[in-house]
Scaffold this active site. Structure first.
Site, PDB file in Angstrom:
ATOM      1  N   GLU A 115      22.668  -0.833 -42.630  1.00  0.00           N
ATOM      2  CA  GLU A 115      24.067  -1.857 -43.166  1.00  0.00           C
ATOM      3  C   GLU A 115      25.196  -1.691 -41.980  1.00  0.00           C
ATOM      4  O   GLU A 115      25.387  -2.945 -41.935  1.00  0.00           O
ATOM      5  CB  GLU A 115      24.600  -1.513 -44.270  1.00  0.00           C
ATOM      6  CG  GLU A 115      22.994  -1.997 -45.036  1.00  0.00           C
ATOM      7  CD  GLU A 115      22.438  -2.917 -44.720  1.00  0.00           C
ATOM      8  OE1 GLU A 115      23.113  -4.487 -44.711  1.00  0.00           O
ATOM      9  OE2 GLU A 115      21.268  -3.351 -45.597  1.00  0.00           O
ATOM     10  N   CYS A 139      11.924 -23.950 -53.855  1.00  0.00           N
ATOM     11  CA  CYS A 139      13.646 -25.176 -53.133  1.00  0.00           C
ATOM     12  C   CYS A 139      13.679 -25.812 -53.248  1.00  0.00           C
ATOM     13  O   CYS A 139      13.206 -27.185 -53.240  1.00  0.00           O
ATOM     14  CB  CYS A 139      12.714 -25.105 -51.466  1.00  0.00           C
ATOM     15  SG  CYS A 139      14.230 -24.791 -50.612  1.00  0.00           S
ATOM     16  N   CYS A 189       9.604 -24.791 -43.030  1.00  0.00           N
ATOM     17  CA  CYS A 189       9.595 -24.903 -44.785  1.00  0.00           C
ATOM     18  C   CYS A 189       7.570 -24.398 -45.120  1.00  0.00           C
ATOM     19  O   CYS A 189       7.378 -24.302 -45.811  1.00  0.00           O
ATOM     20  CB  CYS A 189       9.846 -26.313 -44.673  1.00  0.00           C
ATOM     21  SG  CYS A 189      11.491 -26.124 -44.720  1.00  0.00           S
ATOM     22  N   CYS A 211       7.319 -20.794 -45.491  1.00  0.00           N
ATOM     23  CA  CYS A 211       7.798 -21.010 -46.381  1.00  0.00           C
ATOM     24  C   CYS A 211       7.221 -19.506 -47.921  1.00  0.00           C
ATOM     25  O   CYS A 211       6.736 -20.911 -48.433  1.00  0.00           O
ATOM     26  CB  CYS A 211       9.320 -21.604 -46.725  1.00  0.00           C
ATOM     27  SG  CYS A 211      10.245 -20.736 -48.213  1.00  0.00           S
TER      28      CYS A 211
END
Ligand code: SF4
Length: 939
Positions: free
Chosen positions: A514, A686, A677, A680
Site C-alpha cells: 500500500e 452508475c 463504460c 463496466c
C-alpha cells in the site's frame, strides 16, 4: 478427446477406483501419497481432467473412509490433506457441497474433539474448517450451528502445539467476520479462552479478541475480570496484548469498570491468590503466592499511566476514582521494585499535569521525599527507606472527596481553574458525546479567541448521492465481485495476502504494497515489491536494516519519505509493539507513522478482514461517478460522504476482495481519461452514465424534432442546497468525466540549482566523486546528492563558478580554480511540487580522504555511485556528465588525428558542436530507461 482416448481414460479411472476399493491400508496410503504429490494446488477443472470428469468419485471414497476410521487415526493426516486438495481447488464449490452433504463439518469437529487425535491432524482439520468458513456466510453459520465455536475453543485450550493454536485462532477470527448471527458466540468463546493455561494461546486469543472487538464494537462486561487477570502473566508478550486491548476498550461501555478495577489492583488483597487457573502454570507454581499479585500490581500501574497519557479526560476520571491514594500505596511496596517504579512514573505524570494533585502529593510525602520524587521518579525506590515506605503505605489522600466538597463550598483560585476545566469538559462531553480531549481543548481555545457567531444550518446531502435501497446495494456488490473474480490482475501482494497465514507477515506485506502504491503505478511497483519482500520478508528484518539500505532499495521509486516511514514504522513495531503489527484500522492509524485513513482501511480490510471502506484516488473517481458527486472531491463534505458510501458498500463477507475490486475498477475500467463504460460491471448503478445516456437520447430526439414525454428528464439531485452536486455547469463533451471535480492545481514552484560533479583521483588510481548526504527531514531526506546550492533569482551566469567554488571550499576546505569549473549544460527534473533545473558544472580536485569539513560527505567510485541511495535527479546529472566527458574525449581524439593529417588544422579550429538541445533551451531530457547503460567515461 477422441472416443478411444475417452474409453482408455475411463478404463484408467475404473482401475484406479477398483484398486482403492479392494486395496489394503497400505495400498490406500500409497495412493493418497501419489494423489497428493500429483494434484496439490490444482484447480477444479484440472482435477476433473485428471479423473475423467469424475473426481467426485474419489472425493466421496475419501470422505467415507475418513468417517469410518478417524477415531483410529489411520492415515488421518493424508486423508485430511487429500480433502484439502479438493476443498481448496479454485472453483471447488461443487466439491464443498458434496463434502458438506455427507456431514463433513461434523466429522472435522469430531476429529478436533478426539483425545487421541495428534496435533498435526488437528491443525489440518482446522485448516479445512477455515477453508469452509471462508467460502461464505452460510458456511460460517453451518460451522457455528454444529457447535463449532465450542469445539474449536476446547481444542485451542487443550492444545500444546503452536501450529494448532494459531490455526484455531485464525478460524475463530474468520468465524467472527461477516457472521452477524454468531458473532457474539465467537466473541464470548474468546473471552472464555482468556483463562487457558498456555501463554502462546493466551497471546493468540488476545490478538484475535482485539480484531473481533473492533468488529463487535460493544464490549461484554464479562471481559474485564479475565482480561485483568492476565496481567499476572510473567510473559511480556501476553502483558503487551492485554495493555493494547485495555486501550481499545476505552471506547466502549466497560471503560469505567476497567478503570475502577485497575485502580483497585494497585492495592492487592492477598486472599485468593490461587483462585485463578493461570496460577496452575508450572512456572507460576514455583513462585510465591505474592509474586503474581505484584506483577499484576505493576502492570496495572503501567496500564493506568498509558491511559492517563492518552487522554486528559481519563486522567481526571482516575483522580476522581482515587488513583493518587492507590499509587502512593503501590510506591510503598518494597517487596516488588517494578511496582514501585511503575507506580512512581504514573504518579509523576498525574502530578505534573494537575496542580491540585501536586499539592496533595507534596503534603502526603513531605518536602524531602517529594523533592526526590520530582527529581527522579523512576529511581525513587532505590533510595527509599522503611520509614518513607510506611508513609506512602499509610497515606490518606482523598482528592475526589475534596473535589466534591470544593464544588459545593467555593474554592481557592488554583483549584477553581481545574474545576472549571473539568466542568467545561463534562458539559462538552454530554453535549456532543465522548470525544478526544484534544478536540475538546481545541474547541475551548477557539471559543475563547473567536467571537461567537450564529452557526449556519449545514446543507444536507440528499439520498440521491447514497445507496438508500438495500436491494441495489446487494446487487452492486455482487456485480462488482463477480467481475473482479473474472478479471482481477494477479499481483504479488494479492497472492501474499490470500495465502500467507501468519497475520503479522500478511499485514506487513499489505502495508508495504500500500505504501509503495501511493503515487506510483502498479507496473513500476511490482519489481520493487518483489525485491523488497525478498530482502526483508518480515517486519523484524526491515527493522534491522539501515535507513541507507532502505533509501538505496527505494531509489528510483520517488517520494522517498515513504520508504523512510516504513522503516520507522517497522522499528516502532519491533521496539514498542513487541513485534506485533496493529490489528485494526484504528490502531494502524494511531500507531504506524505515514499510515493515513485510506492505508489503514486498506490494510485492515485486505490483511485482517475488517469490514471497513478504503477510499483512495481510484475509489474517489468511481464513487463520484456512480453517485454523481460533482462538488470539489477534496472538500470535507465530499470526503465524508465518500467514506460513508465506502463503509456502507463494503461486502461484509468479502471486505478484502470488495475493496480491491473497487480500486481495480477505477484502475482498469473507470479510468480518469478514458472510462470504458460499455464494459463496466456497475454500469446499471452508475448515475453519471445514466445522466449521459439520457442526455444523449434527449439531444437526438430534439435534433429529429421528435421530443415527446417518453424521454424522461435528466435525473438530478432534488435537494435545493446539496453540497455534493456539481458546483459548476455540466460539460456535455466531458460526459461521465464531469465527475469527479478537483480544485485547480497550484503551479509547481520553479527552482534553479547550481550543482557540481567534483572528481578526484584516489590513492588506488580510481576516479571518485564527492557526494553529500541531505538532512534527515524534508525533500529527499537522507539521500546522497552532488555538491549543490539553490540559485537565487537574477544571479548572472558569470557568478556561477565563484559561488560553486566557495561552496566546495566550505565543504572540503579547498576548491578548484574557478576557471577549471566546466559548464556541462542543464538537467530538468520535475518533483510533484517543484520544477527543478540543475545547472551542471564539473571539476577535478586534488584532496585526500580526511580533509572534508562537512561531516556527511563521501567519495564514491562509478560503481559505488550506481549502487548508492541517490535520487533520479542525481542519476540524470551523472548521465549528462558521462556523455559530456565521452564527447570531450572523442573531440580530443579527432583533433589529434586532424593535426597529424596535413591540411586539416583549419577544420579543427571550429568549435565543437554544442550538445543537442531540448525545446526549452536546456539539454535534451534524458530517458530514465537509459540510465547508466552507456559506459562511463574514464572507466
Ligand atoms: Fe465509471 Fe462508466 Fe462504470 Fe460509471 S459506468 S462507473 S462512469 S466506467
Amino acid at each position: 478427446m477422441s472416443s478411444s482416448a475417452e474409453q482408455a481414460a475411463g478404463r484408467r479411472l475404473l482401475t484406479f477406483l477398483r484398486e482403492w476399493d479392494r486395496g489394503s491400508v497400505h495400498v490406500r496410503r500409497r495412493m493418497l501419497r501419489s494423489f497428493l504429490s500429483q494434484n496439490t494446488g490444482k484447480t477444479s477443472p484440472e482435477l476433473e481432467l485428471e479423473f475423467t470428469q469424475a473426481a467426485s468419485l474419489f472425493l466421496s471414497r475419501i470422505t467415507v473412509w475418513i468417517r469410518l476410521t478417524y477415531m483410529f487415526g489411520t492415515c488421518l493426516n493424508l486423508q485430511l490433506k487429500a480433502l484439502g486438495v479438493f476443498l481448496s481447488a479454485a472453483g471447488s464449490r461443487q466439491y464443498l457441497m458434496e463434502f458438506l452433504e455427507v456431514g463433513g463439518v461434523l466429522t472435522l469437529l469430531e476429529i478436533l474433539g478426539q483425545k487421541k487425535t495428534k496435533e498435526p491432524d488437528k491443525a489440518e482439520a482446522l485448516r479445512l474448517l477455515y477453508i469452509i468458513s471462508n467460502s461464505g456466510r452460510q458456511y460460517k453459520e453451518l460451522i457455528c450451528e454444529s457447535y463449532g465455536v465450542r469445539a474449536v475453543a476446547e481444542c485451542l485450550a487443550q492444545s500444546k502445539s503452536e501450529e494448532t493454536q494459531r490455526s484455531a485462532t485464525t478460524l475463530l477470527e474468520s468465524l467472527s467476520q461477516g457472521n452477524p448471527l454468531f458473532q457474539q458466540q465467537v466473541y464470548k468463546g474468546l473471552i472464555a479462552l482468556l483463562a487457558c493455561n498456555s501463554p502462546k494461546a493466551q497471546q493468540l486469543v488476545l490478538q484475535t479478541l482485539r480484531t473481533v472487538q473492533s468488529t463487535v464494537k460493544a464490549a461484554h462486561p464479562g471481559i474485564v475480570g479475565p482480561l485483568l487477570n492476565l496481567l499476572r502473566s510473567l510473559h511480556l508478550e501476553v502483558q503487551y496484548e492485554v495493555l493494547e486491548l485495555i486501550a481499545e476498550l476505552q471506547q466502549t461501555e466497560v471503560r469505567t469498570a476497567l478503570l475502577r478495577s485497575l485502580v483497585t489492583l494497585l492495592k492487592p488483597s492477598r486472599e485468593g491468590a490461587r483462585k485463578y487457573k493461570i496460577l496452575q502454570d508450572p512456572e507460576m507454581m514455583k513462585m510465591t503466592d505474592s509474586l503474581p499479585l505484584f506483577v499484576q500490581q505493576a502492570a496495572a500501574a503501567k496500564a493506568l499511566r498509558m491511559l492517563a497519557q492518552s487522554s486528559q479526560t481519563t486522567s481526571e476520571d482516575l483522580i476522581h476514582l482515587g488513583v493518587v491514594h492507590y499509587l502512593l500505596y503501590a510506591m510503598g511496596n518494597q517487596e516488588h521494585a517494578d511496582t514501585q517504579r511503575q507506580a512512581s512514573l504514573t504518579l509523576e505524570h498525574i502530578v505534573r499535569s494537575d496542580p491540585v494533585v501536586e499539592e496533595h502529593v507534596h503534603r502526603a510525602m513531605g518536602p524531602a521525599l517529594f523533592t526526590s520524587f520530582m527529581n527522579n521518579a523512576e529511581l525513587l525506590y532505590m533510595n527509599m527507606d522503611d520509614v518513607e515506605a510506611d508513609i506512602l503505605l499509610s497515606n490518606k489522600v482523598n482528592i475526589s472527596r475534596e473535589l466534591e466538597e470544593q464544588k459545593v463550598s467555593g474554592v481557592r483560585p488554583g483549584c477553581m481553574r481545574l474545576l472549571s476545566r473539568i466542568n467545561t469538559m463534562s458539559r462538552l462531553k454530554s453535549a456532543r458525546g465522548e470525544r478526544g480531549v484534544q478536540e475538546d481543548t481545541a474547541l475551548v481555545k477557539s471559543r475563547k479567541s473567536k467571537p461567537r457567531v450564529k452557526e449556519e444550518e449545514p446543507s444536507r446531502p440528499s439520498p440521491y448521492h447514497f445507496f438508500d435501497d438495500p436491494a441495489e446495494l446487494r446487487l452492486f456488490r455482487s456485480h462488482l465481485l463477480a467481475w473482479y473474480d473474472q478479471s482481477k490482475r494477479e499481483l504479488p501482494w494479492r497472492t501474499l495476502a490470500a495465502t500467507e497465514r501468519d497475520v503479522n507477515i500478511r499485514t506487513y506485506a499489505v502495508w508495504v504494497s500500500e505504501v509503495m502504491l501511493q503515487q506510483t503505478q502498479v507496473a513500476t511497483v511490482v519489481d520493487y515489491y518483489n525485491k523488497w519482500m525478498k530482502r526483508w520478508p518480515t517486519v523484524q528484518k526491515l527493522a534491522e536494516a539501515s535507513l541507507e539500505e532502505v533509501n538505496q532499495m527505494w531509489s528510483g521509486l520517488g517520494y522517498y519519505s515513504r520508504g523512510r516511514r516504513l522503516h520507522e514504522g517497522a522499528q516502532k513495531v519491533v521496539s514498542e509493539l513487541g513485534g506485533q503489527m496493529p490489528r485494526s484500522a484504528e490502531t494502524l492509524l494511531k500507531q504506524l507513522p505515514g499510515v493515513g485513513r485510506y492505508t489503514a482501511g486498506a490494510i485492515s480490510s485486505i490483511a485482517l478482514g475488517q469490514v471497513t471502506g478504503a477510499v483512495d484516488g481510484n475509489v474517489i473517481r468511481v464513487l463520484c461517478r456512480v453517485r454523481a458527486i460533482g462538488a470539489d472531491s477534496t472538500s470535507p463534505p465530499v470526503t465524508e460522504a465518500l467514506w460513508t458510501i465506502a463503509d456502507m458498500l463494503v461486502d461484509p463477507d468479502r471486505p478484502a476482495d470488495f475493496n480491491q475490486a473497487l480500486m481495480e475498477l477505477g484502475a482498469t475500467v473507470c479510468t480518469p481519461k478514458s472510462p470504458v463504460c460499455a464494459q463496466c460491471p456497475v454500469q446499471t448503478h452508475c448515475r453519471a452514465y445514466r445522466k449521459v445516456s439520457l442526455k444523449q437520447e434527449k439531444d437526438t430526439k430534439t435534433l429529429l424534432g421528435r421530443l415527446d414525454s417518453a424521454v424522461p428528464d435528466i435525473e438530478n439531485c432534488l435537494s435545493g442546497s446539496c453540497n455534493l452536486c456539481l458546483s459548476e455547469g455540466w460539460d456535455s463533451e466531458l460526459g461521465v468525466q464531469n465527475y469527479p471535480r478537483k480544485p485547480l492545481k497550484k503551479a509547481p514552484r520553479v527552482e534553479r540549482t547550481l550543482t557540481c560533479v567534483l572528481q578526484r583521483q584516489s590513492d588506488e588510481g580510481d576516479v571518485q566523486y564527492l557526494l553529500i548526504q541531505r538532512p534527515s527531514k524534508g525533500l529527499l531526506a537522507g539521500m546522497w546528492e552532488l555538491p549543490s546550492m539553490l540559485l537565487e533569482e537574477g544571479i548572472p551566469e558569470k557568478k556561477h563558478r565563484g559561488l560553486l567554488s566557495a561552496e566546495v571550499q566550505r565543504i572540503l576546505g579547498t576548491s578548484p580554480d574557478e576557471e577549471s569549473l566546466q559548464h556541462l549544460g542543464e538537467v530538468v527534473h520535475i518533483f510533484s511540487h517543484i520544477h527543478q533545473t540543475y545547472v551542471v558544472y564539473s571539476a577535478s580536485v586534488c584532496v585526500h580522504a580526511d580533509v572534508e569539513r562537512e561531516p556527511r560527505t563521501c567519495w564514491l567510485t562509478d560503481s559505488a555511485l550506481q549502487e548508492a541511495a541517490v535520487s533520479t535527479g542525481v542519476k540524470k546529472i551523472m548521465k549528462l556528465f558521462y556523455e559530456s566527458t565521452r564527447e570531450l574525449k572523442n573531440t580530443k581524439n579527432k583533433k589529434r588525428k586532424q593535426y597529424s593529417e596535413p591540411g586539416k588544422e583549419k577544420q579543427a579550429k571550429h568549435p565543437r558542436k554544442r550538445q543537442e538541445r531540448a525545446p526549452n533551451g536546456g539539454p535534451k531530457q534524458l530517458s530514465l530507461s537509459q540510465f547508466f547503460t552507456s559506459k562511463p567515461a574514464g572507466s
